[in-house]
Design an enzyme around this catalytic site. Structure first.
Site, PDB file in Angstrom:
ATOM      1  N   HIS A 471       0.896  -1.121   0.110  1.00  0.00           N
ATOM      2  CA  HIS A 471      -0.192  -0.069  -0.059  1.00  0.00           C
ATOM      3  C   HIS A 471       0.866   1.122  -0.040  1.00  0.00           C
ATOM      4  O   HIS A 471       0.383   2.358  -0.330  1.00  0.00           O
ATOM      5  CB  HIS A 471      -0.914   0.230   1.204  1.00  0.00           C
ATOM      6  CG  HIS A 471      -2.170   0.732   1.017  1.00  0.00           C
ATOM      7  ND1 HIS A 471      -1.963   1.905   0.275  1.00  0.00           N
ATOM      8  CD2 HIS A 471      -3.469   0.618   1.594  1.00  0.00           C
ATOM      9  CE1 HIS A 471      -3.527   2.467   0.316  1.00  0.00           C
ATOM     10  NE2 HIS A 471      -4.351   1.710   0.924  1.00  0.00           N
ATOM     11  N   TYR A 587     -14.060   4.979  10.017  1.00  0.00           N
ATOM     12  CA  TYR A 587     -13.181   5.843   9.098  1.00  0.00           C
ATOM     13  C   TYR A 587     -13.670   5.500   7.533  1.00  0.00           C
ATOM     14  O   TYR A 587     -13.929   4.399   7.136  1.00  0.00           O
ATOM     15  CB  TYR A 587     -11.779   5.095   9.289  1.00  0.00           C
ATOM     16  CG  TYR A 587     -10.707   5.593   8.876  1.00  0.00           C
ATOM     17  CD1 TYR A 587      -9.845   6.580   9.348  1.00  0.00           C
ATOM     18  CD2 TYR A 587     -10.417   5.645   7.383  1.00  0.00           C
ATOM     19  CE1 TYR A 587      -8.691   7.211   9.017  1.00  0.00           C
ATOM     20  CE2 TYR A 587      -9.262   6.150   6.928  1.00  0.00           C
ATOM     21  CZ  TYR A 587      -8.713   7.040   7.721  1.00  0.00           C
ATOM     22  OH  TYR A 587      -7.410   7.415   7.007  1.00  0.00           O
ATOM     23  N   SER A 589     -12.111   7.396   3.765  1.00  0.00           N
ATOM     24  CA  SER A 589     -11.153   8.265   3.425  1.00  0.00           C
ATOM     25  C   SER A 589     -11.622   9.109   1.688  1.00  0.00           C
ATOM     26  O   SER A 589     -11.939   8.074   1.105  1.00  0.00           O
ATOM     27  CB  SER A 589      -9.773   7.577   3.144  1.00  0.00           C
ATOM     28  OG  SER A 589      -9.104   8.209   3.896  1.00  0.00           O
ATOM     29  N   THR A 600      -5.114  11.022   0.375  1.00  0.00           N
ATOM     30  CA  THR A 600      -6.299  10.490   0.886  1.00  0.00           C
ATOM     31  C   THR A 600      -6.617  11.624   2.360  1.00  0.00           C
ATOM     32  O   THR A 600      -5.804  12.397   2.632  1.00  0.00           O
ATOM     33  CB  THR A 600      -6.474   9.584   1.703  1.00  0.00           C
ATOM     34  OG1 THR A 600      -5.246   9.162   2.522  1.00  0.00           O
ATOM     35  CG2 THR A 600      -6.296   8.211   0.525  1.00  0.00           C
TER      36      THR A 600
END
Length: 838
Positions: A471, A587, A589, A600
Site C-alpha cells: 500500500h 473511518y 477516506s 487521502t
C-alpha cells in the site's frame, strides 16, 4: 563471497537444461544494439516530457504560429512590433547573401518566445480554473450555469488529447486549513461517541492547544506548503507506512478479487497467467509512453497522476528504522513463485515483448518442473510477512549470500504466484467459497507471496485471478485502474483458443525459465521459522466474509435522489449499531488527488445526524416519514464532510501534520496526542469502477467483478513504537477506494471491522467484511446479515423500495436465501465456466 555467488548465477543464466547457450552475434554488434535501444528509450522519454510540458498546445501549434508570422512578414506586416529587427541585430553578421536566413532565424526565435509565453499563460489559466472547487458544493444531481461554464473552460484549456502527466504542472497545491476549523470539526466528530466528562476534557485540551501551540505549528506547516509539492503526503508515506514496524500481512497489504465472479475465461492456470502477465506488460508499455488518459472527474476535472509512476518495477525494502521504496526505470523479467521455488521469467525476446502464448509456455514449464524446493528456499517468502526490523536484519544475510536471486525478485516488474490450489465461486457452497477466495488473496499461506513487491499477481490452479497489493507506493484507485485494463484486455482483447490455451503457437527457441538459487546459511533458519509461524498465526486469525447483495444497487439508490456512498455509509452505521449496540468512530477516506501529489483524507462518518437516524430506525414509535427526513439530513451532513475532505478542508491529515511538526520541534501537545490515540473500530471503503466502458454488464451480466478488501482494523498510534529515542507508528489501517480509500495510522486491536464494497453494474453491491476470530465481540458473518437487513430496511423508507423487503422475506423459507441468486448461475464446482471470446 557475494561476487562468487553472482559469478555462479551468471553461469546458470547462460545455460539451458545444462547445455550452454551459444552467443552467435558479434560483440560489437551487441554493444551497438544495446546502445541504440538505450538511446531510443531516452529520446522517447524526452519527447514525452516535451509533449507533456507544452500541453494544451502542441508542436504543430508552434509551426502554425511560425507560418503566420512568415506570412505577415511577406505581406510587409510586422506582428512583432519591431522585436524581430532587434533580434536580427543581435545575430552575427553573415553577409548579404544570408539575409533571408537571418530573417527566418529571427522569426523562429520570436515565434518560440511568443509560443512559450502563450503556453505559460495557458498553464496559469488552467491552474486558476483547477483551483476552483465551487462545483463540489452543487446539490446532488444538479449543475448550475456557472459550473457548466467552468467545466467548458476547463475542457477548452485542457487541450484535445491530454496525456497521463499533462496536468501535473497545472494542478493546485493542497491548502492548509486553519487550526480553528480543524479543531472545531474534530470536536464535532467525537461528540457522539464521548461522554460529557470526556468531551469536556477534550474541549479543554483543544482550547489550550489553540492558544499555546497552534500558531507556531501552523507557521511551520504553511512554510512547508510553500516549499513542498504537498504539505502532508510525503510525511504520510514515511510515518504511516515506511516507519511502521509491524507485519505487512493482513494489517497493511490489501487484496483485489476483481476477477469475474461467475465466469473464468479458461481453466488452464498457465494460459490465464500468460494472458494476464501480457496484459499487465501492455499496460506498463502504455504507462511508459504516457498514452494512458488521465483520470478525469465528471469527464473533465483531472486528478493527480503521480502515483502511477511506481506501479511497476517497485519494491519496498525493509530497514531497521524505516523502509524505503526502490523503483528501477526498466525491468525485463518477472519473478515467479511455485511450490516453494523461485524462477526468473524474461518478458522480452529479441527485444520484443513475449506473446501471451510464449508466456504461457514459460509458466507451464514452471508448473511441470518436478524439482523440489530447497529447505531454506521453501518458506523464504515468509520473511516478507515478518515485522519489518526482523526482516531487515535477515535480509542482510540473504543479500550477502544470495544477492543475485534477491535482485531478481526485488528488481522484477512484478511478482507472480502460481497457487497450487483452486479458488473462486462454487455451486456446492458459494458463500464459503467466496470467503476462502478472499482469505487466500489477503493472506495466502504466509509464505507464498512476496509482500514487499508493489503487487503480486496470484493465479490459482483453476484459472482464477487476484492481486495482493503493497500500500505505501499508492492508493487503491491506481492499482484498480491497472487491474481493470488487465481484466478487460485478458478476456475481451487477447482471448483464448477453443482448447483454453492462449492464442498463437509455442516458440521452441525460447530459453527456459531460470531457477533462482538461494545459497543461504543455516543460521537464517530460525528467522524463517519464526516468521512463518507468525504469518500463519496472523493468517489463521482472520475471518473474511464476502457476499453479493443482488436485490438492488446504484440504479435504485439513484432513483431515490441520494448519493450512493452516503446511502451505504448510513446503512453501515445502522448495521454496526445493531451488531455492537453502540456507536463508534468510523473511518472513510476521500481522495485528495484534486491537488498535486494528494492522497487521502478522512471522512468521519459517525456524525450526530447519523446517530439520530439510527436511533429513529430502532424506535418503533417513529414513522417512516420521520425516519426518512432524518435520513436525508444525515445524508446531507455526510456529503458536506466528503466535499470538505476532497477540497482539502478535512481534519485528520491537517492534525496529523501538526503532530509531526510538534515532534520535530519537541513540543509535546496533549491535544494532538489524544487525537492520534483515537480508535477506529469501523473502517470502510468503496472500491471504484473507473473504466466502466471496458465492460458491457448489460449484454454480458455474468462478466462482473467482486471488488476487493483489506484486513480488520481498530487501534491507535502506538507510543511503544519508539526506537533509540525516535518514534514510529505501529500498524497501518489499509483500505481501498477511488473517492474513498480507507487508510489510517493504527495499531490493530481485536475488535475492529474492515468493510469494503463495490457497486457491480447497476443492480448489485458486493461487500467484503473482515474481522478477527480471536475477538469475542465481532463476527463477519453476523455483521453481513445485519448489513443485508439494514439495506432492505433503509430501502423500504422510499416508495420505490416498498416491495423489496416483502420479496426478500418470501425467500426465507429457502435455507440458502441469502445466496439463492447464486444457484441460478451455471457454475461448475471444480472447473469454472469457460467464456466465449467477444
Amino acid at each position: 563471497m557475494a561476487e562468487a555467488q553472482q559469478a555462479s548465477s551468471l553461469l546458470s543464466a547462460l545455460s539451458s537444461d545444462g547445455a550452454e547457450v551459444e552467443l552467435t552475434s558479434p560483440v560489437w554488434q551487441e554493444i551497438y544494439l544495446s546502445g541504440l535501444r538505450s538511446w531510443k528509450r531516452h529520446l522517447w522519454r524526452v519527447w514525452n516530457d516535451f509533449l507533456t510540458g507544452v500541453l494544451p498546445a502542441s508542436p504543430l501549434s508552434w509551426l502554425f504560429l511560425f507560418s503566420a508570422i512568415q506570412l505577415a512578414w511577406f505581406l510587409q506586416l510586422d506582428p512583432s512590433l519591431g522585436l524581430m529587427e532587434k533580434i536580427k541585430e543581435l545575430l552575427p553578421d553573415w553577409g548579404g547573401q544570408h539575409y533571408q536566413l537571418q530573417g527566418l532565424l529571427a522569426a523562429a526565435l520570436f515565434a518560440s518566445c511568443l509560443w512559450g509565453a502563450l503556453i505559460f499563460t495557458l498553464h496559469v489559466a488552467l491552474r486558476l480554473l483547477l483551483s476552483h472547487h465551487g462545483w463540489l458544493l452543487e446539490p446532488y444531481g444538479t449543475m448550475s450555469s456557472p459550473t457548466k461554464t467552468w467545466l467548458a473552460l476547463v475542457r477548452i484549456f485542457s487541450g484535445r488529447h491530454p496525456r497521463l502527466f499533462s496536468f501535473q504542472r497545472a494542478l493546485p497545491r493542497q491548502p492548509v486549513p486553519t487550526a480553528q476549523d480543524s479543531v472545531r470539526k474534530y470536536l464535532e466528530s467525537v461528540r457522539p461517541v464521548l461522554g460529557d466528562d470526556a468531551f469536556d476534557r477534550a474541549a479543554a485540551l483543544a482550547s489550550d492547544f489553540l492558544r499555546l501551540q497552534a500558531p507556531r505549528l501552523q507557521r511551520y506547516l504553511r512554510l512547508k506548503s510553500w516549499c513542498a509539492s504537498n504539505y502532508v503526503s510525503d510525511w504520510w508515506e514515511e510515518f504511516v507506512y515506511l516507519r511502521s514496524r509491524g507485519s505487512l500481512l493482513v494489517s497493511s497489504n490489501y487484496y483485489m478479487m476483481q476477477d469475474f465472479l461467475y465466469v473464468t475465461p479458461t481453466p488452464l492456470q498457465a494460459a490465464r497467467a500468460g494472458n494476464a502477465a501480457h496484459a499487465l506488460l501492455l499496460y506498463r508499455h502504455l504507462l511508459n509512453q504516457q498514452e494512458i488518459p488521465p483520470t478525469l472527474l465528471m469527464g473533465m476535472r483531472p486528478l493527480c497522476s503521480a502515483q502511477f509512476e511506481r506501479i511497476f518495477n517497485t519494491t519496498r525494502v525493509p530497514g531497521l528504522e524505516k523502509d524505503y521504496l526502490r523503483h528501477v526505470q526498466d525491468s525485463r523479467h518477472v519473478a515467479v513463485f511455485h511450490r516453494g521455488r523461485f524462477f526468473r521469467v524474461g518478458t522480452h525476446f529479441s527485444n520484443d515483448l513475449l506473446s501471451p502464448r510464449a508466456l504461457e509456455q514459460q509458466f507451464q514449464q514452471i508448473l511441470d518442473d518436478p524439482s523440489p524446493a530447497c529447505p531454506l528456499e521453501e518458506h523464504l517468502a515468509a520473511l516478507t510477512a515478518a515485522p519489518r526490523s526482523m526482516w531487515a536484519q535477515a535480509r542482510e544475510s540473504v543479500k550477502t549470500h544470495a544477492a543475485t536471486a534477491l535482485e531478481a525478485v526485488e528488481g522484477a516488474a512484478f511478482f507472480v504466484s502460481l497457487d497450487p490450489e483452486p479458488a473462486g465461486l462454487t455451486r456446492e457452497d458459494p458463500a464459503a467459497s467466496l470467503d476462502a477466495y478472499a482469505h487466500a488473496l489477503l493472506a495466502g499461506r504466509g509464505d507464498d507471496r512476496w509482500f514487499d513487491k508493489s503487487f503480486t499477481l496470484i493465479v490459482f490452479s483453476n484459472g482464477k485471478l487476484g492481486l495482493s497489493v503493497e500500500h505505501s507506493w499508492a492508493d487503491c484507485p491506481v492499482s484498480g485502474h491497472m487491474w481493470e485494463f488487465t481484466l478487460a484486455t485478458d478476456c475481451f482483447q487477447l482471448g483464448y483458443a477453443a482448447d483454453g490455451h492462449c492464442k498463437g503457437q509455442p516458440d521452441p527457441t525460447l530459453p527456459q525459465p531460470q531457477r533462482l538459487q538461494w545459497d543461504l546459511p543455516e543460521q537464517i533458519q530460525p528467522s524463517i521459522s519464526l516468521a512463518l509461524r507468525g504469518a500463519k498465526i496472523l493468517s489463521g486469525n482472520i475471518d473474511c466474509h464476502v457476499f453479493p447483495f443482488p436485490h438492488f444497487g446504484k440504479n435504485f439508490i439513484r432513483s431515490c435522489h441520494v448519493s450512493s456512498d452516503s446511502f451505504i455509509q448510513l446503512v453501515l452505521q445502522l448495521a454496526h449499531f445493531r451488531d455492537r449496540g453502540q456507536f463508534c468512530l468510523t473511518y472513510e477516506s476521500a481522495m485528495t488527488r484534486l491537488f498535486l501529489e494528494g492522497r487521502t483524507e478522512t471522512v468521519r462518518c459517525c456524525t450526530k445526524e447519523a446517530c439520530h437516524f439510527v436511533r429513529a430506525m430502532e424506535d418503533k414509535e417513529k414513522t417512516d416519514q420521520q425516519r426518512l427526513a432524518l435520513f436525508r439530513v444525515a445524508v446531507d451532513k455526510h456529503r458536506t464532510l466528503l466535499k470538505a475532505a476532497m477540497s482539502g478542508q478535512g481534519t485528520d491529515r491537517h492534525l496529523f501534520a501538526l503532530y509531526i511538526v510538534s515532534r520535530f520541534l519537541h513540543m509535546p501537545s496533549p491535544f494532538l496526542t489524544q487525537v492520534q490515540s483515537q480508535q477506529w473500530p469501523l473502517s470502510t471503503s468503496q472500491i471504484p469502477v473507473q473504466q466502466a466502458h471496458l465492460f458491457d454488464v448489460h449484454n454480458y451480466p455474468d462478466y462482473v467483478s467482486s471488488g476487493g478488501g483489506f484486513g480488520p482494523v481498530s487501534g491507535v498510534w502506538c507510543s511503544q513504537g519508539r526506537r533509540n529515542g525516535d518514534w514510529c507508528p505501529v500498524g497501518v489501517d489499509e483500505g481501498l477506494g477511488y473517492l474513498f480509500a480507507s487508510l489510517s495510522p493504527l495499531q490493530a486491536s481485536d475488535h475492529g471491522y474492515g468493510i469494503a464494497y463495490i457497486f457491480t453494474g447497476e443492480n448489485m453491491i458486493t461487500f467484503h467484511i473482515s474481522s478477527k476470530k480471536s475477538s469475542t465481540e465481532t463476527d463477519s458473518q453476523r455483521l453481513g446479515q445485519h448489513i443485508e437487513d439494514a439495506l432492505l430496511d433503509v430501502a423500504t423508507l422510499f416508495q420505490a423500495g416498498q416491495h423489496l423487503k416483502c420479496r426478500f422475506r418470501a425467500l426465507e423459507g429457502n435455507s440458502g436465501y441469502r445466496r439463492g441468486f447464486l444457484s441460478s448461475k451455471t457454475v461448475d464446482p471444480k472447473v469454472p465456466t469457460t467464456s466465449t471470446n467477444f
